[in-house]
Design an enzyme around this catalytic site. Structure first.
Site, PDB file in Angstrom:
ATOM      1  N   TYR A  11       3.965  98.055 100.101  1.00  0.00           N
ATOM      2  CA  TYR A  11       3.518  99.453 100.058  1.00  0.00           C
ATOM      3  C   TYR A  11       4.511 100.388 100.772  1.00  0.00           C
ATOM      4  O   TYR A  11       5.047 101.331 100.166  1.00  0.00           O
ATOM      5  CB  TYR A  11       2.124  99.525 100.684  1.00  0.00           C
ATOM      6  CG  TYR A  11       1.591 100.894 100.960  1.00  0.00           C
ATOM      7  CD1 TYR A  11       1.699 101.925 100.014  1.00  0.00           C
ATOM      8  CD2 TYR A  11       0.935 101.183 102.168  1.00  0.00           C
ATOM      9  CE1 TYR A  11       1.188 103.188 100.264  1.00  0.00           C
ATOM     10  CE2 TYR A  11       0.412 102.438 102.423  1.00  0.00           C
ATOM     11  CZ  TYR A  11       0.552 103.439 101.481  1.00  0.00           C
ATOM     12  OH  TYR A  11       0.049 104.676 101.747  1.00  0.00           O
ATOM     13  N   ILE A  12       4.773 100.112 102.030  1.00  0.00           N
ATOM     14  CA  ILE A  12       5.628 101.021 102.805  1.00  0.00           C
ATOM     15  C   ILE A  12       7.108 100.768 102.484  1.00  0.00           C
ATOM     16  O   ILE A  12       7.892 101.704 102.304  1.00  0.00           O
ATOM     17  CB  ILE A  12       5.346 100.862 104.323  1.00  0.00           C
ATOM     18  CG1 ILE A  12       3.873 101.214 104.611  1.00  0.00           C
ATOM     19  CG2 ILE A  12       6.284 101.729 105.151  1.00  0.00           C
ATOM     20  CD1 ILE A  12       3.372 100.784 105.974  1.00  0.00           C
ATOM     21  N   ASP A  31      11.832  89.612  99.803  1.00  0.00           N
ATOM     22  CA  ASP A  31      10.357  89.593  99.789  1.00  0.00           C
ATOM     23  C   ASP A  31       9.912  88.298  99.113  1.00  0.00           C
ATOM     24  O   ASP A  31      10.542  87.860  98.147  1.00  0.00           O
ATOM     25  CB  ASP A  31       9.821  90.814  99.023  1.00  0.00           C
ATOM     26  CG  ASP A  31       8.384  91.158  99.393  1.00  0.00           C
ATOM     27  OD1 ASP A  31       8.147  92.257  99.925  1.00  0.00           O
ATOM     28  OD2 ASP A  31       7.490  90.299  99.159  1.00  0.00           O
ATOM     29  N   ASN A  32       8.829  87.714  99.628  1.00  0.00           N
ATOM     30  CA  ASN A  32       8.324  86.488  98.979  1.00  0.00           C
ATOM     31  C   ASN A  32       7.239  86.809  97.953  1.00  0.00           C
ATOM     32  O   ASN A  32       6.621  85.903  97.403  1.00  0.00           O
ATOM     33  CB  ASN A  32       7.810  85.478 100.021  1.00  0.00           C
ATOM     34  CG  ASN A  32       6.572  85.984 100.748  1.00  0.00           C
ATOM     35  OD1 ASN A  32       6.095  87.085 100.479  1.00  0.00           O
ATOM     36  ND2 ASN A  32       6.048  85.171 101.650  1.00  0.00           N
ATOM     37  N   SER A 124       2.444  98.604 114.997  1.00  0.00           N
ATOM     38  CA  SER A 124       1.195  99.243 114.566  1.00  0.00           C
ATOM     39  C   SER A 124       0.459  99.849 115.749  1.00  0.00           C
ATOM     40  O   SER A 124       0.525  99.319 116.873  1.00  0.00           O
ATOM     41  CB  SER A 124       0.317  98.163 113.927  1.00  0.00           C
ATOM     42  OG  SER A 124      -0.994  98.612 113.792  1.00  0.00           O
ATOM     43  N   TYR A 148      -3.707  89.756 114.771  1.00  0.00           N
ATOM     44  CA  TYR A 148      -2.672  90.568 114.116  1.00  0.00           C
ATOM     45  C   TYR A 148      -1.957  91.441 115.156  1.00  0.00           C
ATOM     46  O   TYR A 148      -0.721  91.458 115.256  1.00  0.00           O
ATOM     47  CB  TYR A 148      -3.291  91.427 113.013  1.00  0.00           C
ATOM     48  CG  TYR A 148      -2.391  92.536 112.524  1.00  0.00           C
ATOM     49  CD1 TYR A 148      -1.233  92.252 111.812  1.00  0.00           C
ATOM     50  CD2 TYR A 148      -2.691  93.880 112.784  1.00  0.00           C
ATOM     51  CE1 TYR A 148      -0.391  93.265 111.365  1.00  0.00           C
ATOM     52  CE2 TYR A 148      -1.870  94.897 112.343  1.00  0.00           C
ATOM     53  CZ  TYR A 148      -0.716  94.593 111.637  1.00  0.00           C
ATOM     54  OH  TYR A 148       0.110  95.606 111.212  1.00  0.00           O
ATOM     55  N   LYS A 152       2.045  91.583 116.756  1.00  0.00           N
ATOM     56  CA  LYS A 152       2.909  92.778 116.853  1.00  0.00           C
ATOM     57  C   LYS A 152       3.380  92.961 118.298  1.00  0.00           C
ATOM     58  O   LYS A 152       4.543  93.275 118.556  1.00  0.00           O
ATOM     59  CB  LYS A 152       2.153  94.026 116.382  1.00  0.00           C
ATOM     60  CG  LYS A 152       1.865  94.046 114.886  1.00  0.00           C
ATOM     61  CD  LYS A 152       3.123  94.207 114.062  1.00  0.00           C
ATOM     62  CE  LYS A 152       2.870  94.228 112.575  1.00  0.00           C
ATOM     63  NZ  LYS A 152       4.074  94.141 111.769  1.00  0.00           N
ATOM     64  N   LEU A 199      -9.705 102.489 104.486  1.00  0.00           N
ATOM     65  CA  LEU A 199     -10.540 103.565 103.943  1.00  0.00           C
ATOM     66  C   LEU A 199     -10.007 104.143 102.623  1.00  0.00           C
ATOM     67  O   LEU A 199     -10.752 104.213 101.637  1.00  0.00           O
ATOM     68  CB  LEU A 199     -10.660 104.676 104.996  1.00  0.00           C
ATOM     69  CG  LEU A 199     -11.507 105.877 104.583  1.00  0.00           C
ATOM     70  CD1 LEU A 199     -12.958 105.472 104.362  1.00  0.00           C
ATOM     71  CD2 LEU A 199     -11.422 106.987 105.626  1.00  0.00           C
ATOM     72  N   ARG A 230      -9.200 109.125 112.728  1.00  0.00           N
ATOM     73  CA  ARG A 230      -7.920 108.427 112.661  1.00  0.00           C
ATOM     74  C   ARG A 230      -6.807 109.416 112.353  1.00  0.00           C
ATOM     75  O   ARG A 230      -7.055 110.511 111.819  1.00  0.00           O
ATOM     76  CB  ARG A 230      -7.923 107.372 111.524  1.00  0.00           C
ATOM     77  CG  ARG A 230      -8.880 106.220 111.731  1.00  0.00           C
ATOM     78  CD  ARG A 230      -8.455 105.331 112.891  1.00  0.00           C
ATOM     79  NE  ARG A 230      -9.360 104.201 113.049  1.00  0.00           N
ATOM     80  CZ  ARG A 230     -10.507 104.241 113.748  1.00  0.00           C
ATOM     81  NH1 ARG A 230     -10.890 105.360 114.346  1.00  0.00           N
ATOM     82  NH2 ARG A 230     -11.248 103.155 113.856  1.00  0.00           N
ATOM     83  N   ASP A 294     -13.853  98.396 115.639  1.00  0.00           N
ATOM     84  CA  ASP A 294     -13.410  99.779 115.385  1.00  0.00           C
ATOM     85  C   ASP A 294     -13.530 100.639 116.647  1.00  0.00           C
ATOM     86  O   ASP A 294     -14.466 100.470 117.428  1.00  0.00           O
ATOM     87  CB  ASP A 294     -14.254 100.425 114.275  1.00  0.00           C
ATOM     88  CG  ASP A 294     -13.682 100.159 112.892  1.00  0.00           C
ATOM     89  OD1 ASP A 294     -12.624  99.517 112.795  1.00  0.00           O
ATOM     90  OD2 ASP A 294     -14.313 100.580 111.900  1.00  0.00           O
TER      91      ASP A 294
END
Ligand code: NAD
Ligand code: WQD
Length: 344
Positions: A11-12, A31-32, A124, A148, A152, A199, A230, A294
């Site tokens: 995506y990014i 990329d795999n 992130s 996750y 990071k 979202l 957010r 959250d």
């Protein structure tokens, strides 16, 4: 100058590749394809009218990576490859530690062997955990608890230690907040493989009729309308931050960390409202209980990136909603054409 983009069909990464090619850089993608498709290479070439080198390889495979570094003169690395779901990481921590930490260690090791000293790493906002103060500055306490986020954090710590051990290294860590939106052409965007966790992809799938309604996770947070706040940033603005960071790498050594967000917070209800108004669509939704883990509010202080990188986000929340929806429509259309062709 040739840039290696790991995770470049994602995506990014795909947005960054478009910007890099348009700026005149040569680009090699590794990329795999575990969370993207080879078609993205064609899309990037279609948007830019330029050729891109794509290598189907896994960053956890040292031999495959070595072939890449032997075949191309790599000048800089933008490292996005990895796995990224908080929920998934709770159920599969081993995969997360292996893909993210081991993959990065192998990449760094190969970079060292081939004397490549400059890297940008995708971190992130999840590293901040439950923020004590909002907007969040880079020096805020880091206290993520999910696997996750811990991967990071571990990579950030490794990069910091590496920079201290070798003054020739130049490292930029970018902490992304909530990237949404898509390339304005509608050709590339975020394509979740299964039920979206985030979202905006969920909203666009409700809008397209792929899902019946949106669940709003909690409306009794300590925020003005009770829903979570957010910092949504258009993926095109995020990508531009990487171009600025590349320029920064050229003139600085050491390891520097920057938040990349819009600096503004929007609640879930505000996003629903903006999406409906901008795209003239009614979204069905139901308020349900809070989602585990959250936080009420997570918004970036982006003054460091603004001052040091001379970067500023430009896209409004309306543009983010419009581009996300355009991408969803084009992507749904493409899927139904594919299905029709398969039936013939
Ligand atoms: P994405 O899944 O779309 O892209 C990641 C790409 O990496 C995919 O194309 C995937 O196939 C590839 N990949 C995964 N493991 C690999 C491996 N072992 N070897 C080679 N390729 C591999 O994700 P994205 O949203 O573009 O995120 C890119 C980076 O940004 C990730 O590191 C993610 O953790 C980070 N990030 C993303 C967000 C977000 O909300 N999207 C927020 C903060 C940080
Ligand atoms: C945004 C808001 C939800 C879905 C995650 C990762 C973070 C980073 C970005 C990778 C929250 C609410 C959501 C839904 C909802 N990714 N929501 N219904 O949780 O801020 O961040 O993605 O690094 O690490 O944790 O993003 O888009 O999931 O949620 O009400 O179906 O929308 O509660 O307030 P989040 P999100």
């Amino acid at each position: 100058m040739r840039i290696l983009v790991t995770g470049g069909t994602g995506y990014i990464g795909s947005q960054i590749c478009v910007d890099l090619l348009e700026m005149g850089f040569e680009v090699v993608i590794v990329d795999n394809l575990s969370n993207s498709s080879i078609n993205i290479v064609t899309k990037i070439e279609k948007i830019t009218g330029k050729k891109i080198d794509f290598i189907h390889a896994d960053i956890t495979n040292k031999m495959e990576l070595e072939v890449v570094f032997r075949s191309f003169q790599i000048d800089r690395v933008i490292h996005l490859a990895g796995v990224k779901s908080v929920n998934d990481s709770i159920n599969n921590p081993l995969d997360y530690y292996s893909e993210n930490i081991l993959g990065t260690i192998i990449l760094l090791d190969v970079m060292k062997k081939y004397h490549v000293n400059k890297i940008i790493f995708s971190s992130s906002a999840t590293v901040y955990g439950i923020p004590k103060e909002v907007p969040i500055k880079e020096e805020a306490k880091l206290e993520t608890r999910n696997p996750y986020g811990l991967t990071k954090l571990a990579i950030e710590q490794l990069l910091g230690a590496l920079a201290q051990s070798n003054e020739n290294l130049s490292i930029v860590i970018l902490r992304y907040f909530n990237p949404i939106g898509a390339h304005e052409s509608g050709e590339i965007g975020e394509k979740p493989q299964s039920i979206p966790n985030n979202l905006m992809p969920f909203i666009t799938q409700v809008a397209s009729g792929e899902r019946a309604y949106l669940q709003v996770f909690g409306d009794n947070y300590n925020t003005p309308d009770g829903t979570g706040i957010r910092d949504y940033i258009h993926v095109a603005d995020l990508s531009k931050g990487h171009i600025k960071a590349l320029q920064y790498l050229d003139n600085h050594s050491g390891c520097e960390i920057f938040n990349l967000g819009s600096g503004s917070g929007y609640s879930v209800f505000e996003i629903i409202e903006a999406f409906q108004l901008e795209n003239n669509i009614i979204l069905e939704y139901e308020v349900v209980g809070k989602r585990d883990g959250d936080v009420a509010s997570c918004v970036a202080d982006i003054s460091k990136a603004q001052q040091v990188l001379e970067w500023a986000p430009t896209k409004t929340i309306e543009e983010m909603c419009r581009d996300s929806w355009r991408w969803q429509q084009m992507s749904s259309q493409e899927n139904s054409m594919k299905r029709a062709l398969e039936k013939e």
